[in-house]
Design an enzyme around this catalytic site. Sequence first.
Site, short mmCIF file in Angstrom:
data_model
loop_
_atom_site.label_atom_id
_atom_site.label_comp_id
_atom_site.label_asym_id
_atom_site.label_seq_id
_atom_site.Cartn_x
_atom_site.Cartn_y
_atom_site.Cartn_z
N LYS A 195 0.75 -1.31 -0.05
CA LYS A 195 -0.02 -0.01 0.09
C LYS A 195 1.11 1.22 0.08
CE LYS A 195 -1.77 2.92 2.65
NZ LYS A 195 -1.83 4.24 1.88
N THR A 249 5.32 8.11 14.01
CA THR A 249 5.54 7.23 15.05
C THR A 249 3.96 7.15 15.60
OG1 THR A 249 7.64 8.20 15.55
CG2 THR A 249 6.31 7.40 17.33
N GLU A 269 9.34 1.31 11.24
CA GLU A 269 10.69 2.18 10.74
C GLU A 269 9.64 3.58 10.98
OE1 GLU A 269 12.50 4.75 9.70
OE2 GLU A 269 12.50 3.97 7.55
N CYS A 303 13.30 10.25 7.14
CA CYS A 303 13.27 9.98 8.43
C CYS A 303 14.61 9.83 9.39
CB CYS A 303 12.87 8.35 8.41
SG CYS A 303 13.79 7.17 7.43
N GLU A 402 10.37 15.74 15.36
CA GLU A 402 10.26 15.49 14.24
C GLU A 402 9.64 16.65 13.26
OE1 GLU A 402 8.87 12.09 12.21
OE2 GLU A 402 11.08 11.87 11.42
P1 NAI Z 1 1.56 8.62 8.25
O1 NAI Z 1 2.01 7.53 9.10
O2 NAI Z 1 -0.10 9.11 8.41
O3 NAI Z 1 1.28 7.66 6.78
C1 NAI Z 1 2.42 6.82 6.16
C2 NAI Z 1 1.29 5.50 5.68
O4 NAI Z 1 0.74 5.01 6.51
C3 NAI Z 1 0.80 6.13 4.44
O5 NAI Z 1 0.80 4.87 3.44
C4 NAI Z 1 -0.69 6.10 4.75
O6 NAI Z 1 -1.83 5.91 4.02
C5 NAI Z 1 -0.66 5.14 5.92
N1 NAI Z 1 -1.68 5.06 7.23
C6 NAI Z 1 -2.10 6.22 7.53
N2 NAI Z 1 -2.74 5.78 8.91
C7 NAI Z 1 -2.94 4.56 9.01
C8 NAI Z 1 -3.52 3.72 9.72
N3 NAI Z 1 -4.38 4.12 10.82
N4 NAI Z 1 -3.46 2.13 9.73
C9 NAI Z 1 -2.43 1.90 8.43
N5 NAI Z 1 -1.83 2.61 7.56
C10 NAI Z 1 -2.17 4.02 7.74
O7 NAI Z 1 2.07 9.66 7.95
P2 NAI Z 1 1.80 11.24 7.19
O8 NAI Z 1 0.72 11.59 7.79
O9 NAI Z 1 1.98 11.20 5.74
O10 NAI Z 1 2.84 12.19 7.96
C11 NAI Z 1 2.99 12.81 9.19
C12 NAI Z 1 4.30 12.67 9.55
O11 NAI Z 1 4.96 11.29 9.75
C13 NAI Z 1 5.20 13.48 9.03
O12 NAI Z 1 5.25 14.97 9.24
C14 NAI Z 1 6.75 12.67 9.22
O13 NAI Z 1 6.97 13.34 10.55
C15 NAI Z 1 6.28 11.39 9.63
N6 NAI Z 1 6.51 10.40 8.64
C16 NAI Z 1 7.71 9.69 8.68
C17 NAI Z 1 8.20 8.96 7.65
C18 NAI Z 1 9.26 8.13 7.71
O14 NAI Z 1 10.15 7.97 6.84
N7 NAI Z 1 9.80 7.36 8.98
C19 NAI Z 1 7.63 8.80 6.33
C20 NAI Z 1 6.48 9.61 6.28
C21 NAI Z 1 6.00 10.54 7.22
#
Ligand code: NAI
Length: 498
Positions: A195, A249, A269, A303, A402
């Site tokens: 996904k 997180t 991660e 990240c 972050e």
């Molecule tokens: P997010 O964690 O909501 O999204 C990441 C993935 O998880 C996307 O594919 C999203 O559709 C999916 N997702 C969202 N809610 C979910 C749920 N309840 N159950 C299963 N999957 C779910 O991150 P978002 O909102 O795009 O970004 C928010 C913050 O997260 C950023 O500002 C950053 O701080 C952090 N982030 C960290 C990343 C990393 O590489 N560790 C990558 C992206 C965001």
Amino acid sequence: MTIAAPPEQLSDAARSFLQNSHHDLLIGGERTGADDGRTFESLDPATGEPIAVVAQAGMEDVDRAVRAARTAFEDGPWASMSAADRGALIERLAQLVEEHGQELAELESLDNGKPVTYAKVVDVGSSAGHLRYFAGWPTKIEGEVIPVRAPDTLCYTRKEPVGVCGQIVPWNFPLLMACWKVAPALAAGCTVLLKPAEQTPLTAIRLGELALEAGFPEGVLNVLTGDGETGAAIVDHPDVDKIAFTGSTVVGREIGAKAGAALKRVTLELGGKSPNIILPDADLDAAVKGSWLAIYFNSGQACNAGSRLFVPRENFDEVVSALAKQAEGARVGPGLDQQTQLGPLVSAEQRDRVMGYIDSGREQGAELVVGGDAALTDSGGYFVAPTLFSTDSDDLRVAREEIFGPVLVASPYESLEEVAQRANAGDYGLAAGLWTTSLSSAHRMAAMLRAGSVYVNCWGLADPAAPFGGFKASGIGREHGHDGLDAYLESKTVWTAV
Ligand code: NAI
Ligand code: MG
């Protein structure tokens, strides 16, 4: 709903992909719309214009994909395929990713905003490299004969694939994060529901098409575009054996809790606030150049970004003004422009989140050295100028949380013990960096820092063979290398009376 015409500089291949009016799901080897017909738009972050209409997978679609993946795992040609043939298929996919490199880099740049020049080398090049590394593994997955105490007994282990894997990836390196997850799962013999993030679905769709072209049997790699609801449906499905997630997180904690309740395998991660420490004996030119890239590469949306800089007090003004000068001269622009160094942030939401942090830094009393504004606002895109704060405090939100944007927070320090303690004080532990000319300081500090990766006189290096992942709130488990493969394998112990 109007989709913007593809920009003129795109290759024919990228154009023809974008000219498809709808981008479907991939379930059981078939391209199909969502069961309930729902779709969403993906935007170009440089203009805010929609560039593609994409199927939004719901519960029904997730259930269908899980059944296809389960059948492929248990009964299909994949289940009985030799390890060598499995490796050859992954190698073929690596080749196809390389052959379509220009197209994939352009789609990535357009969908995510990142500079196309970097996308070609980092995103596409490393994706192919990752697949190729794991293509070599299937023939090397070996069990062991165990020298047990019981007489006349043969005891051995088999390494078996975990099963059906839900793999949820973020938008910052869309194709690369997909390959980081898909490659070890396929090498182990698992089947996958991939996904992509709702902001950047295009290259995952293309990866699914290339996997079909490579000859993967139906149901082995399913691609379910959609948002957090789709992700949650995958996590909640009782017949998914393992979840691998990269993202925030907050969502990581939720997935970890659900996986704990269902006793699913899980790899997380998550975020970071990675300290980058310049030691008093560092080569300052190299440290400034490296620290610049550590934070501003990918507009800070990494990240493992080096978002927290510690500088000896006697070098502080010199380092801060060198970084500020570079920030002032940086080229912010659309990713498809070959000269661009910093593209837009991925979405309006992300830009607003980052601007909110910048405002909080100002309000809480950090000194704004450079930047601090949205940029190129007439474009309709989500640009933020490279920003640098200086502060003595570790308690400000900008110093602790972050930000995930082009915002660096620099602080002076007095002693090594003090800086090591401050660097370890936060919630996260993904990465840390050191700049020094002293071997013994390098190794002493590397041992002291609580982080999954420590970079000495470099930043952000990665290799498919080298473990990657976090301490503390930065995650659970490791990707890459043996550790990354093991996360997709179960050990079975077989006892035989002989
Ligand atoms: P997010 O964690 O909501 O999204 C990441 C993935 O998880 C996307 O594919 C999203 O559709 C999916 N997702 C969202 N809610 C979910 C749920 N309840 N159950 C299963 N999957 C779910 O991150 P978002 O909102 O795009 O970004 C928010 C913050 O997260 C950023 O500002 C950053 O701080 C952090 N982030 C960290 C990343 C990393 O590489 N560790 C990558 C992206 C965001
Ligand atoms: Mg997009």
